[in-house]
Design an enzyme around this catalytic site. Structure first.
Site, PDB file in Angstrom:
ATOM      1  N   ASN A  11       0.940  -1.304  -0.422  1.00 41.17           N
ATOM      2  CA  ASN A  11       0.320  -0.139   0.181  1.00 41.17           C
ATOM      3  C   ASN A  11       0.435   1.433  -0.115  1.00 41.17           C
ATOM      4  O   ASN A  11       1.156   1.340   1.125  1.00 41.17           O
ATOM      5  CB  ASN A  11      -0.432  -0.187   1.859  1.00 41.17           C
ATOM      6  CG  ASN A  11      -2.037   1.104   1.901  1.00 41.17           C
ATOM      7  OD1 ASN A  11      -1.643   1.731   0.884  1.00 41.17           O
ATOM      8  ND2 ASN A  11      -2.613   1.540   2.765  1.00 41.17           N
ATOM      9  N   LYS A  13      -0.156   4.323  -0.646  1.00 42.24           N
ATOM     10  CA  LYS A  13      -0.844   5.295   0.318  1.00 42.24           C
ATOM     11  C   LYS A  13       0.360   6.931  -0.452  1.00 42.24           C
ATOM     12  O   LYS A  13      -0.267   6.363  -2.167  1.00 42.24           O
ATOM     13  CB  LYS A  13       0.162   5.673   2.544  1.00 42.24           C
ATOM     14  CG  LYS A  13       0.254   4.164   2.746  1.00 42.24           C
ATOM     15  CD  LYS A  13      -0.270   4.369   4.351  1.00 42.24           C
ATOM     16  CE  LYS A  13      -0.033   2.999   4.986  1.00 42.24           C
ATOM     17  NZ  LYS A  13      -0.653   3.197   5.958  1.00 42.24           N
ATOM     18  N   HIS A  98      -9.779   1.179   4.952  1.00 36.94           N
ATOM     19  CA  HIS A  98      -8.616   1.553   5.688  1.00 36.94           C
ATOM     20  C   HIS A  98      -8.516   1.922   6.835  1.00 36.94           C
ATOM     21  O   HIS A  98      -9.281   2.980   6.385  1.00 36.94           O
ATOM     22  CB  HIS A  98      -7.069   2.098   3.863  1.00 36.94           C
ATOM     23  CG  HIS A  98      -6.496   1.740   4.711  1.00 36.94           C
ATOM     24  ND1 HIS A  98      -5.398   2.921   5.740  1.00 36.94           N
ATOM     25  CD2 HIS A  98      -5.094   0.678   4.538  1.00 36.94           C
ATOM     26  CE1 HIS A  98      -3.932   2.479   6.688  1.00 36.94           C
ATOM     27  NE2 HIS A  98      -3.949   1.079   5.454  1.00 36.94           N
ATOM     28  N   GLU A 100      -7.221   4.673   7.328  1.00 42.17           N
ATOM     29  CA  GLU A 100      -6.515   5.776   7.289  1.00 42.17           C
ATOM     30  C   GLU A 100      -8.011   6.640   7.241  1.00 42.17           C
ATOM     31  O   GLU A 100      -8.400   7.945   7.110  1.00 42.17           O
ATOM     32  CB  GLU A 100      -5.548   6.219   6.245  1.00 42.17           C
ATOM     33  CG  GLU A 100      -3.956   5.595   7.346  1.00 42.17           C
ATOM     34  CD  GLU A 100      -2.930   5.349   6.754  1.00 42.17           C
ATOM     35  OE1 GLU A 100      -2.547   5.714   5.591  1.00 42.17           O
ATOM     36  OE2 GLU A 100      -2.217   4.363   7.681  1.00 42.17           O
ATOM     37  N   GLU A 170      -5.229  -5.065  10.405  1.00 37.17           N
ATOM     38  CA  GLU A 170      -4.293  -3.930  10.615  1.00 37.17           C
ATOM     39  C   GLU A 170      -4.606  -3.149  12.679  1.00 37.17           C
ATOM     40  O   GLU A 170      -5.497  -1.590  12.181  1.00 37.17           O
ATOM     41  CB  GLU A 170      -4.452  -3.127   9.863  1.00 37.17           C
ATOM     42  CG  GLU A 170      -4.021  -3.087   8.499  1.00 37.17           C
ATOM     43  CD  GLU A 170      -3.039  -2.649   7.343  1.00 37.17           C
ATOM     44  OE1 GLU A 170      -2.429  -2.882   6.859  1.00 37.17           O
ATOM     45  OE2 GLU A 170      -4.077  -1.626   7.108  1.00 37.17           O
ATOM     46  N   GLY A 178       4.850   6.049   8.939  1.00 38.59           N
ATOM     47  CA  GLY A 178       6.405   6.775   8.679  1.00 38.59           C
ATOM     48  C   GLY A 178       7.175   6.336   7.854  1.00 38.59           C
ATOM     49  O   GLY A 178       6.589   6.441   6.449  1.00 38.59           O
ATOM     50  N   SER A 221       3.655  -1.357  10.271  1.00 39.71           N
ATOM     51  CA  SER A 221       5.275  -1.406  10.485  1.00 39.71           C
ATOM     52  C   SER A 221       5.340  -3.286   9.958  1.00 39.71           C
ATOM     53  O   SER A 221       6.992  -3.698  10.606  1.00 39.71           O
ATOM     54  CB  SER A 221       4.976  -1.120  11.988  1.00 39.71           C
ATOM     55  OG  SER A 221       5.066   0.079  12.426  1.00 39.71           O
TER      56      SER A 221
END
Ligand code: 13P
Length: 260
Positions: A11, A13, A98, A100, A170, A178, A221
């Site tokens: 992904n 993003k 997702h 986000e 997730e 990050g 992560s």
């Protein structure tokens, strides 16, 4: 891993612009030709980069998916792109729900159901993303939250009989947001992920009894040094990787390690 196939999903993003995405897609398309058929590698570029990436991936074993879709096929929906349009542009998968999208853009469980339906109707496979926040986890609500997300997502879809449902677990607290280098305090123990994957498979079996075995990917992560820890758990069918998938060397290492 319980399934014969390993799913390695990237992904991207909003990390890479169109030029960077196309450049990396060309390199990954060439690399994919050397990979065994037991591995399914798919990248999810930004909507701006999608067509260039799909062109670069054409004819290779590299799959391409949408990060987000809208459920209406076409019309006055400024800023949106429909599932049907992505399908015509070469997408085989679409991420739905997702974290986000849920937490930064306030996407509801009801909207995820509409998206799952549209993605299936367009002839693609939805990758249904579920996971609890840090405060939900602290309150002991992890299973309750994930079950509600799953029940809503699959509530209206007529599932295509031969397709394995794909879910990404997730945990929101474990997503890096990050550079892919710092994972301090964000590591979800593989055994904890495994417990949730087992739970998710049970719920999805219940929701889609005629569907083939659900495949649950772990995301949050994942790094070259942790990918095999997750994949060695029996109910982890693959990984959905964010930041660490946007750097060519680290993504290729993740693929190579997953194949060991
Ligand atoms: P990171 O791998 O950057 O933590 O992101 C996980 C994720 O959200 C993938 O969809």
């Amino acid at each position: 891993m319980s399934t014969a196939k390993i799913y390695l999903f990237a992904n991207w993003k909003m990390y890479l612009d169109a030029t960077e995405s196309e450049r990396m897609a060309k390199q990954l398309a060439a690399y994919s030709k050397r990979l065994p058929t037991a591995v399914e590698t798919v990248i999810f570029p930004s909507s701006l980069a999608f067509q260039g990436v799909a062109k670069a991936a054409k004819g290779s074993r590299l799959g391409v998916g949408a990060q987000n879709v809208y459920w209406v096929e076409k019309g006055g929906y400024t800023g949106e792109i429909s599932a049907a349009m992505y399908k015509r542009a070469g997408a085989r998968y679409a991420l739905v729900g997702h974290s986000e999208r849920r937490h930064l853009f306030h996407e509801s469980n009801h909207e995820t159901a509409q998206k799952v339906e549209a993605v299936v109707e367009a002839g693609m496979l939805p990758v249904v993303c579920v996971g609890e926040t840090a405060s939900e986890r602290a309150a002991g609500q992890t299973e309750e939250v994930v079950e509600a997300q799953l029940r809503a997502a699959y509530s209206t879809v007529v599932w295509p009989l031969k397709k394995n449902p794909i879910i990404a677990y997730e945990p929101v607290w474990a997503i890096s947001h990050g550079t892919g280098k710092d994972q301090a305090g964000k590591y979800c123990e593989p055994a904890e992920a495994e417990k949730m994957h087992h739970f998710i498979i049970k719920i999805v079996h219940d929701l889609l009894p005629a569907a083939p075995e659900p495949v649950v990917l772990y995301g949050g992560s994942v790094r070259p040094d942790t990918v095999t820890d997750y994949l060695s758990e029996p109910n982890v069918g693959g990984v959905l990787v964010g930041a660490a998938s946007t750097v060519l060397s680290s993504w290729k290492t993740i693929i190579a390690d997953a194949l060991k």
